[in-house]
Write an enzyme that holds these catalytic residues in place. Sequence first.
Site, PDB file in Angstrom:
ATOM      1  N   GLY A  11       0.814  -1.211   0.000  1.00 33.13           N
ATOM      2  CA  GLY A  11       0.000   0.000   0.000  1.00 33.13           C
ATOM      3  C   GLY A  11       0.849   1.264   0.000  1.00 33.13           C
ATOM      4  N   ASP A  12       0.188   2.390  -0.241  1.00 35.03           N
ATOM      5  CA  ASP A  12       0.837   3.717  -0.224  1.00 35.03           C
ATOM      6  C   ASP A  12       1.944   3.859  -1.260  1.00 35.03           C
ATOM      7  OD1 ASP A  12      -0.825   4.334   1.928  1.00 35.03           O
ATOM      8  OD2 ASP A  12       0.646   3.607   3.386  1.00 35.03           O
ATOM      9  N   GLU A  13       1.830   3.186  -2.364  1.00 36.76           N
ATOM     10  CA  GLU A  13       2.884   3.212  -3.384  1.00 36.76           C
ATOM     11  C   GLU A  13       2.818   4.471  -4.252  1.00 36.76           C
ATOM     12  OE1 GLU A  13       0.529   0.898  -3.118  1.00 36.76           O
ATOM     13  OE2 GLU A  13       1.404  -1.078  -2.772  1.00 36.76           O
ATOM     14  N   LYS A  15      -0.415   5.153  -5.712  1.00 38.42           N
ATOM     15  CA  LYS A  15      -1.471   4.740  -6.665  1.00 38.42           C
ATOM     16  C   LYS A  15      -2.327   5.922  -7.101  1.00 38.42           C
ATOM     17  CE  LYS A  15      -3.131   1.910  -3.611  1.00 38.42           C
ATOM     18  NZ  LYS A  15      -2.062   1.917  -2.616  1.00 38.42           N
ATOM     19  N   LYS A  17      -1.694   9.067  -7.295  1.00 37.36           N
ATOM     20  CA  LYS A  17      -1.036   9.958  -8.251  1.00 37.36           C
ATOM     21  C   LYS A  17      -1.142   9.371  -9.664  1.00 37.36           C
ATOM     22  CE  LYS A  17       3.065  11.518 -10.251  1.00 37.36           C
ATOM     23  NZ  LYS A  17       4.340  12.170 -10.285  1.00 37.36           N
ATOM     24  N   GLY A  39      -5.805   5.636   1.979  1.00 37.73           N
ATOM     25  CA  GLY A  39      -5.474   7.059   2.066  1.00 37.73           C
ATOM     26  C   GLY A  39      -4.739   7.414   0.792  1.00 37.73           C
ATOM     27  N   HIS A  40      -5.395   8.128  -0.098  1.00 36.31           N
ATOM     28  CA  HIS A  40      -4.844   8.387  -1.432  1.00 36.31           C
ATOM     29  C   HIS A  40      -4.586   9.882  -1.626  1.00 36.31           C
ATOM     30  CE1 HIS A  40      -6.834   4.417  -2.967  1.00 36.31           C
ATOM     31  NE2 HIS A  40      -5.821   4.215  -2.167  1.00 36.31           N
ATOM     32  N   THR A 127      -6.371  -0.205  10.444  1.00 31.11           N
ATOM     33  CA  THR A 127      -6.667   1.233  10.461  1.00 31.11           C
ATOM     34  C   THR A 127      -7.847   1.532  11.398  1.00 31.11           C
ATOM     35  OG1 THR A 127      -8.124   0.936   8.568  1.00 31.11           O
ATOM     36  CG2 THR A 127      -5.852   1.560   8.086  1.00 31.11           C
ATOM     37  N   ARG A 141     -22.820 -13.546   5.290  1.00 24.75           N
ATOM     38  CA  ARG A 141     -24.147 -13.241   4.744  1.00 24.75           C
ATOM     39  C   ARG A 141     -25.077 -12.601   5.777  1.00 24.75           C
ATOM     40  NH1 ARG A 141     -23.799 -19.140   2.319  1.00 24.75           N
ATOM     41  NH2 ARG A 141     -22.847 -19.266   4.351  1.00 24.75           N
ATOM     42  N   GLN A 223      -5.012  -0.294  -1.260  1.00 19.06           N
ATOM     43  CA  GLN A 223      -4.056  -1.206  -0.603  1.00 19.06           C
ATOM     44  C   GLN A 223      -3.045  -1.739  -1.630  1.00 19.06           C
ATOM     45  OE1 GLN A 223      -7.679  -1.835   0.407  1.00 19.06           O
ATOM     46  NE2 GLN A 223      -7.137  -0.093   1.644  1.00 19.06           N
ATOM     47  N   ARG A 304       5.547   5.097   8.651  1.00 23.42           N
ATOM     48  CA  ARG A 304       5.625   3.862   7.857  1.00 23.42           C
ATOM     49  C   ARG A 304       6.988   3.229   8.049  1.00 23.42           C
ATOM     50  NH1 ARG A 304       3.300   7.128   2.697  1.00 23.42           N
ATOM     51  NH2 ARG A 304       1.096   7.075   3.223  1.00 23.42           N
TER      52      ARG A 304
HETATM   53  P1  GDP Z   1      -1.479   5.597  -2.322  1.00 20.12           P
HETATM   54  O1  GDP Z   1      -2.208   5.150  -1.110  1.00 20.12           O
HETATM   55  O2  GDP Z   1      -0.833   4.474  -3.049  1.00 20.12           O
HETATM   56  O3  GDP Z   1      -2.300   6.444  -3.233  1.00 20.12           O
HETATM   57  O4  GDP Z   1      -0.271   6.517  -1.818  1.00 20.12           O
HETATM   58  P2  GDP Z   1      -0.307   7.600  -0.617  1.00 20.12           P
HETATM   59  O5  GDP Z   1      -1.003   8.808  -1.093  1.00 20.12           O
HETATM   60  O6  GDP Z   1      -0.758   6.975   0.638  1.00 20.12           O
HETATM   61  O7  GDP Z   1       1.239   7.852  -0.409  1.00 20.12           O
HETATM   62  C1  GDP Z   1       2.088   8.248  -1.439  1.00 20.12           C
HETATM   63  C2  GDP Z   1       2.746   9.575  -1.042  1.00 20.12           C
HETATM   64  O8  GDP Z   1       3.844   9.822  -1.892  1.00 20.12           O
HETATM   65  C3  GDP Z   1       1.837  10.782  -1.198  1.00 20.12           C
HETATM   66  O9  GDP Z   1       2.181  11.731  -0.238  1.00 20.12           O
HETATM   67  C4  GDP Z   1       2.182  11.287  -2.607  1.00 20.12           C
HETATM   68  O10 GDP Z   1       1.921  12.677  -2.771  1.00 20.12           O
HETATM   69  C5  GDP Z   1       3.657  11.015  -2.645  1.00 20.12           C
HETATM   70  N1  GDP Z   1       4.222  10.714  -3.975  1.00 20.12           N
HETATM   71  C6  GDP Z   1       3.655  10.014  -5.002  1.00 20.12           C
HETATM   72  N2  GDP Z   1       4.541   9.850  -6.004  1.00 20.12           N
HETATM   73  C7  GDP Z   1       5.687  10.454  -5.593  1.00 20.12           C
HETATM   74  C8  GDP Z   1       6.987  10.584  -6.180  1.00 20.12           C
HETATM   75  O11 GDP Z   1       7.272  10.109  -7.269  1.00 20.12           O
HETATM   76  N3  GDP Z   1       7.933  11.254  -5.434  1.00 20.12           N
HETATM   77  C9  GDP Z   1       7.673  11.772  -4.207  1.00 20.12           C
HETATM   78  N4  GDP Z   1       8.658  12.388  -3.572  1.00 20.12           N
HETATM   79  N5  GDP Z   1       6.468  11.644  -3.632  1.00 20.12           N
HETATM   80  C10 GDP Z   1       5.495  11.001  -4.304  1.00 20.12           C
HETATM   81  P1  IMO Z   2      -3.794   2.611   0.520  1.00 21.72           P
HETATM   82  O1  IMO Z   2      -4.954   2.412  -0.409  1.00 21.72           O
HETATM   83  C1  IMO Z   2      -1.202   0.950   3.588  1.00 21.72           C
HETATM   84  C2  IMO Z   2      -2.967  -1.992   6.277  1.00 21.72           C
HETATM   85  C3  IMO Z   2      -3.113  -1.620   7.750  1.00 21.72           C
HETATM   86  C4  IMO Z   2      -2.943  -2.980   8.381  1.00 21.72           C
HETATM   87  C5  IMO Z   2      -3.663  -3.911   7.394  1.00 21.72           C
HETATM   88  C6  IMO Z   2      -5.103  -4.234   7.772  1.00 21.72           C
HETATM   89  O2  IMO Z   2      -3.644   3.995   1.003  1.00 21.72           O
HETATM   90  O3  IMO Z   2      -2.565   2.031  -0.056  1.00 21.72           O
HETATM   91  P2  IMO Z   2      -7.371  -2.843   7.669  1.00 21.72           P
HETATM   92  O4  IMO Z   2      -7.767  -1.566   8.354  1.00 21.72           O
HETATM   93  O5  IMO Z   2      -7.456  -2.779   6.184  1.00 21.72           O
HETATM   94  O6  IMO Z   2      -8.081  -4.043   8.213  1.00 21.72           O
HETATM   95  O7  IMO Z   2      -5.812  -3.051   8.052  1.00 21.72           O
HETATM   96  O8  IMO Z   2      -3.638  -3.235   6.156  1.00 21.72           O
HETATM   97  N1  IMO Z   2      -3.592  -1.056   5.328  1.00 21.72           N
HETATM   98  C7  IMO Z   2      -2.895  -0.218   4.553  1.00 21.72           C
HETATM   99  N2  IMO Z   2      -1.582   0.045   4.492  1.00 21.72           N
HETATM  100  N3  IMO Z   2      -2.041   1.551   2.726  1.00 21.72           N
HETATM  101  C8  IMO Z   2      -3.364   1.286   2.744  1.00 21.72           C
HETATM  102  O9  IMO Z   2      -4.224   1.771   1.829  1.00 21.72           O
HETATM  103  C9  IMO Z   2      -3.855   0.396   3.719  1.00 21.72           C
HETATM  104  N4  IMO Z   2      -5.080  -0.072   4.031  1.00 21.72           N
HETATM  105  C10 IMO Z   2      -4.907  -0.974   5.003  1.00 21.72           C
HETATM  106  O10 IMO Z   2      -2.102  -0.722   8.156  1.00 21.72           O
HETATM  107  O11 IMO Z   2      -1.589  -3.351   8.400  1.00 21.72           O
HETATM  108 MG    MG Z   3      -2.203   5.426   0.962  1.00 22.34          MG
END
Ligand code: GDP
Ligand code: IMO
Ligand code: MG
Length: 428
Positions: A11-13, A15, A17, A39-40, A127, A141, A223, A304
């Site tokens: 997660g948080d890669e 996506k 963006k 959290g996007h 979360t 169900r 995720q 993280r």
């Molecule tokens: P998501 O959950 O996969 O959509 O990612 P998040 O929003 O949780 O976390 C990604 C974070 O990295 C955010 O704060 C973005 O604004 C930031 N971000 C995305 N791409 C880049 C990048 O190429 N470089 C940097 N420095 N930050 C980035």
């Molecule tokens: P995005 O879409 C990162 C993680 C939680 C926990 C596990 C289970 O922003 O990438 P949950 O509340 O889903 O039952 O938690 O999954 N987790 C994430 N980690 N990015 C997320 O979403 C996540 N959504 C859940 O931290 O380890």
């Molecule tokens: Mg995120």
Amino acid sequence: MNKVVVGAQWGDEGKAKITDLLAQNADLIIRYQGGCNAGHTVVAHNKTFKFHLIPSGILYGGKTCFIGAGTVILPEYFDEEVQGLIKEGIDVSGLKVSPLASITMPYHTEVDGYSESTATKGKIGTTKKGIGPTYTDKMARIGLKIEDLFDDEALSEKLDIILPLKNKTLKEVYGLKTYTKEEITALCKKYAEIFRPYVCFDWQTILEDAKRANKAVLFEGAQGVMLDIDYGTYPFVTSSNPIGGGAATGSGYGPKMIDEVIGVAKAYVTRVGEGPFVTELTDKTGEKIREIGHEFGVTTGRPRRCGWFDAVTMRYAVLTGGLTSVALTKIDVFDNFEEIKVCTAYKDKRDGKIYKNYPTNVFMHKYLEPIYETHKGWMQDISGIKEYEKLPQNARNYIKRLEKLLEVPISIVSVGPDREQTIFVNPQ
Ligand code: GDP
Ligand code: IMO
Ligand code: MG
């Protein structure tokens, strides 16, 4: 071309963006799983937008943004997010919610909170948004769906079945507060008003029309593959299917509607919550990545965990996530790193056994150590570069090496959070 954007790590890669970028050329954007655990972040026009449930394509206005049947929705959170967007002047008229999406009830968040706060062993680090308990009820169900809010008779019949069972568990297993039918019915009335402008009973027509007119559909994953309920580091996972295949079950379209699956991966790895993480760095290097990459959760604010790029889990993600290409993000975070490491295999400390393929039994991961290869850094600011050829040679070497290890093309390289800070490799 219909594309799925999938998180390829934990997660948080980045996506959102990538989804935001691709949404420019899409007509219909669909969230297919997860809920407000996501959290996007999208940075556009010098503004930062944070989404949890609503597809980030909403920023363009005029696009249909559909929250599919595979999702779980916490009504109060949904409402807050929609109101926030309206306040920002964003046009939400394209927002549509599937009547088949599941509702997170107060008892789901309470059970999630309880399980997390009382667990000593086996804590997941969720979360606390009620995700697991909502999906549990769906599978058992005994869940409520958005459509139930608009049919008093069906709701009443369902509550007669669900509530006695629910209350018994809440009281006897968790020692938590129980609910009367009147309380839940009143709550559902409130929820119906929240969803009334957005519930889309005509979703079949919308999906059929888009298909017939060959419109571009973008599926937005939440995720990541390593958090997938079936393929992730179980039990340290979420309760849905973020993999590419999840788009087919969670959207209402079948697999043939998908042309491409773009896996989003950071140039390193992060993880929030508990669970194995073989390349985790608990030293100063990990701290440096966290600090430069601003690695703190969007939904929970938690720091993280950070580590080097792990090609073993990533190859596994390519396979199970069904990835056809990769968008590599946050490579700019390495601008001041003399050396960058990549894990190419794991070694079992007990017997020296080498794992090139990802071992799915996560309980033995504590015995694994990463085997690294080291790459030279580029020691320059790349955040303003817009063409692949202009990237420093060492950055290109790093990207090419990852591509070779993963055996799929890296089609997008992201060098900063802004829409503009993106390089399309070999654009058509
Ligand atoms: P998501 O959950 O996969 O959509 O990612 P998040 O929003 O949780 O976390 C990604 C974070 O990295 C955010 O704060 C973005 O604004 C930031 N971000 C995305 N791409 C880049 C990048 O190429 N470089 C940097 N420095 N930050 C980035
Ligand atoms: P995005 O879409 C990162 C993680 C939680 C926990 C596990 C289970 O922003 O990438 P949950 O509340 O889903 O039952 O938690 O999954 N987790 C994430 N980690 N990015 C997320 O979403 C996540 N959504 C859940 O931290 O380890
Ligand atoms: Mg995120």
